[in-house]
Design a protein around this motif. Sequence first.
Motif, short mmCIF file in Angstrom:
data_model
loop_
_atom_site.label_atom_id
_atom_site.label_comp_id
_atom_site.label_asym_id
_atom_site.label_seq_id
_atom_site.Cartn_x
_atom_site.Cartn_y
_atom_site.Cartn_z
N ILE A 9 12.99 13.41 -9.69
CA ILE A 9 12.79 12.83 -10.85
C ILE A 9 11.69 12.93 -11.90
O ILE A 9 11.65 13.28 -12.97
CB ILE A 9 13.46 11.25 -11.08
CG1 ILE A 9 14.82 11.01 -11.08
CG2 ILE A 9 12.71 10.32 -12.24
CD1 ILE A 9 15.58 11.68 -12.21
N ILE A 10 10.68 12.61 -11.18
CA ILE A 10 9.30 12.96 -11.68
C ILE A 10 9.06 14.39 -12.18
O ILE A 10 8.65 14.74 -13.31
CB ILE A 10 8.10 12.46 -10.85
CG1 ILE A 10 8.23 10.99 -10.06
CG2 ILE A 10 6.85 12.56 -11.38
CD1 ILE A 10 7.73 10.11 -11.22
N GLY A 11 9.27 15.10 -11.25
CA GLY A 11 9.40 16.87 -11.61
C GLY A 11 10.19 17.12 -12.92
O GLY A 11 9.87 17.75 -13.95
N ILE A 12 11.29 16.64 -12.79
CA ILE A 12 12.19 16.81 -14.16
C ILE A 12 11.81 16.37 -15.35
O ILE A 12 11.51 16.77 -16.31
CB ILE A 12 13.78 16.26 -13.64
CG1 ILE A 12 14.27 17.10 -12.77
CG2 ILE A 12 14.56 16.38 -14.86
CD1 ILE A 12 15.61 16.66 -11.89
N LEU A 13 11.38 15.14 -15.11
CA LEU A 13 10.67 14.28 -16.51
C LEU A 13 9.51 14.92 -17.04
O LEU A 13 9.25 15.30 -18.40
CB LEU A 13 10.22 12.97 -16.24
CG LEU A 13 11.45 11.94 -15.97
CD1 LEU A 13 11.14 10.47 -15.74
CD2 LEU A 13 12.39 12.03 -17.32
N TYR A 14 8.73 15.56 -16.17
CA TYR A 14 7.37 16.27 -16.44
C TYR A 14 7.81 17.42 -16.88
O TYR A 14 7.08 18.01 -17.94
CB TYR A 14 6.62 16.68 -14.93
CG TYR A 14 5.39 17.20 -15.50
CD1 TYR A 14 4.14 16.70 -15.98
CD2 TYR A 14 5.29 18.76 -14.96
CE1 TYR A 14 3.08 17.40 -16.25
CE2 TYR A 14 4.13 19.27 -15.44
CZ TYR A 14 3.06 18.64 -15.90
OH TYR A 14 1.68 19.10 -15.99
N ALA A 15 8.62 18.17 -16.53
CA ALA A 15 9.16 19.67 -17.21
C ALA A 15 9.70 19.24 -18.61
O ALA A 15 9.50 20.04 -19.40
CB ALA A 15 10.40 20.18 -16.20
N VAL A 16 10.52 18.31 -18.80
CA VAL A 16 11.11 18.07 -20.05
C VAL A 16 9.98 17.36 -20.98
O VAL A 16 9.99 18.02 -22.39
CB VAL A 16 12.02 16.91 -19.95
CG1 VAL A 16 12.63 16.23 -21.39
CG2 VAL A 16 13.40 17.25 -19.06
#
Length: 52
Positions: A9-16
């Motif tokens: 989730i952290i990686g996805i939020l960071y990418a967004v």
Amino acid sequence: MNLSPAFGIIGILYAVFMFAVAVLAVYALVLVVIFLRLRIAELKRAARPQDS
């Protein structure tokens, strides 16, 4: 234990978040270019009668 920021989730939020920042930066650059082109044209129009 996986500590890679590319997953989860952290990686996805960071990418967004990074994508949104990049889009806003491009949008701001386009607005600056348009504003400067209009401003330069306005300055040329204002300077033309004084030169002649």
